[in-house]
Write an enzyme that holds these catalytic residues in place. Structure first.
Site, PDB file in Angstrom:
ATOM      1  N   HIS A  70      60.912  35.676  31.234  1.00  0.00           N
ATOM      2  CA  HIS A  70      61.512  34.336  31.129  1.00  0.00           C
ATOM      3  C   HIS A  70      62.971  34.407  31.583  1.00  0.00           C
ATOM      4  CE1 HIS A  70      58.057  33.429  28.616  1.00  0.00           C
ATOM      5  NE2 HIS A  70      58.489  34.183  27.623  1.00  0.00           N
ATOM      6  N   SER A 129      58.744  34.491  18.271  1.00  0.00           N
ATOM      7  CA  SER A 129      58.316  34.696  19.658  1.00  0.00           C
ATOM      8  C   SER A 129      59.417  35.348  20.495  1.00  0.00           C
ATOM      9  CB  SER A 129      57.938  33.352  20.278  1.00  0.00           C
ATOM     10  OG  SER A 129      59.130  32.649  20.592  1.00  0.00           O
ATOM     11  N   CYS A 130      59.042  35.735  21.690  1.00  0.00           N
ATOM     12  CA  CYS A 130      59.997  36.386  22.611  1.00  0.00           C
ATOM     13  C   CYS A 130      61.203  35.483  22.889  1.00  0.00           C
ATOM     14  CB  CYS A 130      59.282  36.737  23.914  1.00  0.00           C
ATOM     15  SG  CYS A 130      58.222  35.430  24.546  1.00  0.00           S
ATOM     16  N   ASN A 131      60.958  34.237  23.228  1.00  0.00           N
ATOM     17  CA  ASN A 131      62.080  33.338  23.526  1.00  0.00           C
ATOM     18  C   ASN A 131      62.959  33.127  22.296  1.00  0.00           C
ATOM     19  OD1 ASN A 131      61.855  32.538  26.335  1.00  0.00           O
ATOM     20  ND2 ASN A 131      59.892  31.646  25.754  1.00  0.00           N
ATOM     21  N   ARG A 166      57.749  32.195  31.941  1.00  0.00           N
ATOM     22  CA  ARG A 166      56.716  32.803  32.799  1.00  0.00           C
ATOM     23  C   ARG A 166      55.364  32.119  32.484  1.00  0.00           C
ATOM     24  NH1 ARG A 166      53.945  33.353  28.976  1.00  0.00           N
ATOM     25  NH2 ARG A 166      53.312  35.181  27.788  1.00  0.00           N
ATOM     26  N   GLY A 202      63.840  25.915  19.934  1.00  0.00           N
ATOM     27  CA  GLY A 202      65.066  25.597  19.188  1.00  0.00           C
ATOM     28  C   GLY A 202      64.786  25.469  17.693  1.00  0.00           C
TER      29      GLY A 202
HETATM   30  N1  LIG Z   1      52.313  38.180  25.406  1.00  0.00           N
HETATM   31  C1  LIG Z   1      53.535  37.827  25.111  1.00  0.00           C
HETATM   32  O1  LIG Z   1      54.384  37.645  25.985  1.00  0.00           O
HETATM   33  C2  LIG Z   1      53.967  37.649  23.688  1.00  0.00           C
HETATM   34  C3  LIG Z   1      55.321  37.734  23.408  1.00  0.00           C
HETATM   35  C4  LIG Z   1      55.762  37.604  22.077  1.00  0.00           C
HETATM   36  C5  LIG Z   1      54.833  37.343  21.085  1.00  0.00           C
HETATM   37  N2  LIG Z   1      53.503  37.231  21.408  1.00  0.00           N
HETATM   38  C6  LIG Z   1      52.579  36.953  20.303  1.00  0.00           C
HETATM   39  O2  LIG Z   1      51.912  38.176  19.963  1.00  0.00           O
HETATM   40  C7  LIG Z   1      50.603  37.898  19.491  1.00  0.00           C
HETATM   41  C8  LIG Z   1      49.608  38.650  20.361  1.00  0.00           C
HETATM   42  O3  LIG Z   1      49.731  38.186  21.697  1.00  0.00           O
HETATM   43  P1  LIG Z   1      49.281  39.075  22.934  1.00  0.00           P
HETATM   44  O4  LIG Z   1      49.937  38.476  24.120  1.00  0.00           O
HETATM   45  O5  LIG Z   1      49.457  40.511  22.655  1.00  0.00           O
HETATM   46  O6  LIG Z   1      47.720  38.754  22.997  1.00  0.00           O
HETATM   47  P2  LIG Z   1      46.631  39.494  23.876  1.00  0.00           P
HETATM   48  O7  LIG Z   1      45.594  38.484  24.184  1.00  0.00           O
HETATM   49  O8  LIG Z   1      47.240  40.267  24.982  1.00  0.00           O
HETATM   50  O9  LIG Z   1      46.027  40.570  22.853  1.00  0.00           O
HETATM   51  C9  LIG Z   1      45.281  40.213  21.737  1.00  0.00           C
HETATM   52  C10 LIG Z   1      44.343  41.354  21.397  1.00  0.00           C
HETATM   53  O10 LIG Z   1      43.655  41.006  20.194  1.00  0.00           O
HETATM   54  C11 LIG Z   1      42.259  41.252  20.363  1.00  0.00           C
HETATM   55  N3  LIG Z   1      41.512  40.361  19.459  1.00  0.00           N
HETATM   56  C12 LIG Z   1      41.031  39.112  19.691  1.00  0.00           C
HETATM   57  N4  LIG Z   1      40.461  38.627  18.580  1.00  0.00           N
HETATM   58  C13 LIG Z   1      40.564  39.591  17.628  1.00  0.00           C
HETATM   59  C14 LIG Z   1      40.164  39.691  16.264  1.00  0.00           C
HETATM   60  N5  LIG Z   1      39.531  38.695  15.643  1.00  0.00           N
HETATM   61  N6  LIG Z   1      40.427  40.836  15.602  1.00  0.00           N
HETATM   62  C15 LIG Z   1      41.082  41.871  16.204  1.00  0.00           C
HETATM   63  N7  LIG Z   1      41.467  41.832  17.497  1.00  0.00           N
HETATM   64  C16 LIG Z   1      41.222  40.698  18.186  1.00  0.00           C
HETATM   65  C17 LIG Z   1      42.013  41.012  21.851  1.00  0.00           C
HETATM   66  O11 LIG Z   1      40.834  41.665  22.304  1.00  0.00           O
HETATM   67  C18 LIG Z   1      43.284  41.602  22.468  1.00  0.00           C
HETATM   68  O12 LIG Z   1      43.156  42.979  22.710  1.00  0.00           O
HETATM   69  C19 LIG Z   1      50.465  36.359  19.535  1.00  0.00           C
HETATM   70  O13 LIG Z   1      50.880  35.837  18.294  1.00  0.00           O
HETATM   71  C20 LIG Z   1      51.476  35.977  20.607  1.00  0.00           C
HETATM   72  O14 LIG Z   1      51.909  34.636  20.508  1.00  0.00           O
HETATM   73  C21 LIG Z   1      53.048  37.405  22.670  1.00  0.00           C
END
Ligand SMILES: NC(=O)c1ccc[n+]([C@@H]2O[C@H](COP(=O)([O-])OP(=O)(O)OC[C@H]3O[C@@H](n4cnc5c(N)ncnc54)[C@H](O)[C@@H]3O)[C@@H](O)[C@H]2O)c1
Length: 366
Positions: A226, A145-147, A174, A201
């Site tokens: 964050h 993850s980002c953190n 955030r 952690g």
């Molecule tokens: N947003 C953040 O700050 C962040 C930071 C680091 C890591 N992550 C991780 O990245 C991953 C994605 O998070 P995100 O924030 O981009 O999510 P998001 O909700 O912004 O995007 C997810 C996308 O997947 C699509 N989707 C939903 N179900 C689907 C399926 N079955 N098949 C294909 N597409 C599908 C949605 O329509 C959407 O466009 C997660 O594991 C999250 O924990 C997110």
């Protein structure tokens, strides 16, 4: 040392906050080609993908059908996209990727999941500067993850310098991402996480099990980024300059200063925007150099994590590692950095500071 020159064909499944940034970043690498993006939605998000020249696929046949009905030039289904790809980056919401893994394995396509998934989904967790080598040629990895990425980047820098004994951090998280803040998030309150340690952690230990790290977290009512506060016990008394040199050994930590007009998260985002970063993305950990304090063998500092951006360069490096396109982590990191402009902002800042100093200003060089 570079392996044979080969263009890696990359699929992105889930074109949301992380997926759209990964897709853009892949398209900017000269050793990768974006085979296409898949999603379940048929609205403006899918139209944007097409307008940017990305082949669009439905995650399932019914999604492809809905895209077709919505008038979108859909190229097929996820199964079709996998047939055109060497590596798939799954950027679907938490827990969806864990279900998709079975499809990737059946199709023999290497895969990356993001930090919403558990370590056990791939058995390997990735931060480029810490453990690139152990991901080379693997079937799969998880970009943490980002953190967690920020924690491993910063603590690894101290560890490489032989300075790290143990670290304790408080994370101000955030509440939600900007584009979906009409749907959730908190307002006018702070929400402490009940569990100590918070999960970041232990998650950092999934990349480097030797890290002695404990985190606590609180959710705050804003969407930009964050903010972390750290208290570190060093292996010995050290100078501030030694600590800064350790952080400077990472190209993905950017030292910033209050005295340069960067006293808060919004100001740093504005700097990214003005420097022309796509979506004002801050890929680096932005760590306040002038706030950092060393007292004997104790170190205190704070930094900003752009949750939407920090994992993008790591994901690009993870693609190269799995595809065995580059076996040297530092070479991949340098290549990714050059393509995404990582380092450019710090260089610009230093140049500006130097020219301001030369012309008699009080701004300090970095
Ligand atoms: N947003 C953040 O700050 C962040 C930071 C680091 C890591 N992550 C991780 O990245 C991953 C994605 O998070 P995100 O924030 O981009 O999510 P998001 O909700 O912004 O995007 C997810 C996308 O997947 C699509 N989707 C939903 N179900 C689907 C399926 N079955 N098949 C294909 N597409 C599908 C949605 O329509 C959407 O466009 C997660 O594991 C999250 O924990 C997110």
């Amino acid at each position: 040392m570079s392996a044979a020159k080969k263009v890696i064909r990359v699929a992105v499944n889930g074109y949301g906050v992380i997926g759209k940034r990964v897709a853009d970043a892949v398209a900017m690498q000269d050793d990768m080609r974006l085979a296409g993006v898949a999603d379940v939605v048929s609205d403006w998000r899918a139209r944007v993908a097409i307008s940017r020249g990305m082949p669009l696929f439905g995650a399932a046949p019914e999604n492809a059908e809905a895209m077709h009905t919505a008038g979108l030039a859909v190229a097929g289904t996820l199964e079709d996209l996998l047939g055109l790809s060497d590596v798939v980056v799954d950027c679907t919401p938490k827990k969806v990727a864990a279900r998709n893994v079975e499809i990737y394995r059946r199709r023999g396509v290497k895969f990356i999941v993001e930090g919403g998934e558990k370590h056990s989904v791939t058995g390997h967790s990735f931060v480029a500067e810490a453990n690139y080598a152990s991901a080379v040629g693997r079937e799969a990895t998880r970009v943490v993850s980002c953190n967690t990425t920020s924690i491993v980047r910063t603590l690894s820098a101290l560890k490489r310098a032989g300075l790290l004994r143990k670290a304790r951090g408080t994370l101000l998280r955030r509440a939600t991402d900007p584009w979906e803040s009409h749907e959730g998030g908190i307002m006018n309150t702070l929400v402490p996480e009940q569990e100590i340690p918070s999960h970041q952690g232990p998650d950092a230990q999934s990349v480097d099990r030797d890290l002695d790290v404990i985190t606590m977290a609180v959710k705050v009512p804003e969407t930009l980024a964050h903010l972390h506060y750290w208290s570190v016990e060093l292996t010995r008394a050290a100078s501030k300059e030694e600590v800064l040199a350790a952080f400077r050994s990472s190209t993905r930590i950017m030292l910033i200063r209050y005295s340069d007009g960067l006293p808060a998260l919004n100001a740093v985002k504005e700097l990214m925007s003005d420097c022309g970063r796509s979506r004002a993305d801050l890929y680096e950990v932005a760590l306040w150099e002038d706030m950092l304090k060393v007292q004997g063998n104790e170190l205190f500092y704070a930094y900003m994590v752009d949750n939407q951006a920090i994992v993008i360069p790591e994901t690009i490096d993870a693609i190269r590692a799995l595809a065995r396109a580059e076996i040297d982590g530092s070479a991949s990191i340098a290549r990714t950095n050059a393509a995404l402009g990582i380092g450019d902002v710090a260089q610009t800042e230093r140049r500006l500071a130097a020219s301001a100093t030369a012309s008699g200003s009080t701004v300090r060089a970095g």
